[in-house]
Design a protein around this motif. Structure first.
Motif, PDB file in Angstrom:
ATOM      1  N   ASP A   1      50.917  82.823  35.508  1.00  0.00           N
ATOM      2  CA  ASP A   1      49.805  82.288  33.876  1.00  0.00           C
ATOM      3  C   ASP A   1      48.506  83.267  35.085  1.00  0.00           C
ATOM      4  O   ASP A   1      48.026  82.359  35.346  1.00  0.00           O
TER       5      ASP A   1
ATOM      6  N   ARG B   1      45.106  83.503  32.820  1.00  0.00           N
ATOM      7  CA  ARG B   1      44.289  83.746  31.939  1.00  0.00           C
ATOM      8  C   ARG B   1      42.378  83.879  31.825  1.00  0.00           C
ATOM      9  O   ARG B   1      42.465  83.782  33.106  1.00  0.00           O
TER      10      ARG B   1
ATOM     11  N   GLU C   1      44.951  83.926  26.778  1.00  0.00           N
ATOM     12  CA  GLU C   1      45.318  84.831  27.933  1.00  0.00           C
ATOM     13  C   GLU C   1      45.280  85.583  28.366  1.00  0.00           C
ATOM     14  O   GLU C   1      44.815  86.985  27.705  1.00  0.00           O
TER      15      GLU C   1
ATOM     16  N   THR D   1      50.354  88.688  32.767  1.00  0.00           N
ATOM     17  CA  THR D   1      50.557  87.132  32.720  1.00  0.00           C
ATOM     18  C   THR D   1      51.795  86.931  31.397  1.00  0.00           C
ATOM     19  O   THR D   1      52.813  87.861  31.755  1.00  0.00           O
ATOM     20  N   GLN D   2      52.682  85.243  32.631  1.00  0.00           N
ATOM     21  CA  GLN D   2      53.955  85.254  32.533  1.00  0.00           C
ATOM     22  C   GLN D   2      54.925  85.795  32.785  1.00  0.00           C
ATOM     23  O   GLN D   2      56.285  86.040  32.949  1.00  0.00           O
TER      24      GLN D   2
END
Length: 211
Positions: A112, A114, A120, A124-125
């Motif tokens: 994650d 940020r 975000e 990401t992810q």
């Protein structure tokens, strides 16, 4: 100054009750033991640093790092990764959180990322799922299809064969360690690794950005 374990572990009860419920996916025995070891650190924070020597990571060398088990539940452990950075607000980059989740197929690692305002990052992810039982101490997470598509979209072709590794000892183990590692299947020279002294809790840092 270090902090005694009884104080550091106090939030464990509130953060991860870990009661068995039908909604919690069952894991392979080795992954179940890994999950227990990972969860045993809930609420704690540990100092560490760069343990690898790849020239591509030269700007990481010598920086203070803190891994903080910031959020835990029966199905998710979120570890905020704080890196000392003179150019970041307050002197720390708090943009990264590693998230390990239980799924119907095993364990999943996601990153994650940020910005300071909590929004975000474009990248990401990303992460992957375990493909085998691993060991009670070590789990590998090869890059998944979502992440490959993300890396291709963002022009990060070097990351298309990423394999992430998480290593952890139970909190009660003598000399407990925690490590996060990145390698690449198409580049045997690539190694990024950070290690933390998971036997010596420190004061938890401020929340990661967006958390």
């Amino acid at each position: 100054m270090t902090y005694a374990k009884p104080l550091a572990l106090a939030p464990l009860i509130a953060l991860s009750a870990c009661a068995s419920t039908p909604d919690v996916p069952r894991l392979a025995p080795s992954q179940e033991r890994f999950w227990d070891a990972l969860s045993s650190h809930c609420g704690n924070a540990y100092e560490g640093g760069l343990a690898s020597s790849d020239e591509r990571d030269a700007d990481w060398a010598g920086k203070r790092m803190v891994a903080h088990w910031a959020d835990c539940s029966d199905t998710r452990v979120a570890i905020a990764f704080h890196v000392q950075d003179a150019g970041a607000p307050g002197g720390w980059n708090r943009s990264r959180t590693w998230i390990v989740s239980r799924t119907a197929d095993g364990l999943r690692l996601k990153h994650d990322h940020r910005h300071e305002d909590g929004s975000e990052d474009a990248v990401t992810q990303y992460g992957g799922d375990t493909l085998s039982g691993g060991t009670p101490r070590i789990q590998d997470f090869p890059v998944d299809a979502f992440s490959i598509a993300l890396f291709e979209r963002e022009g990060l072709d070097a990351s298309l064969t990423n394999v992430w590794r998480v290593e952890v000892d139970p909190a009660e183990a003598s000399g407990a360690r925690f490590a996060y590692q990145l390698t690449r299947r198409n580049d045997p020279t690539r190694l990024f690794r950070v290690e933390f002294d998971a036997s010596d809790p420190v004061a938890p840092p401020p929340p990661a950005w967006g958390w």
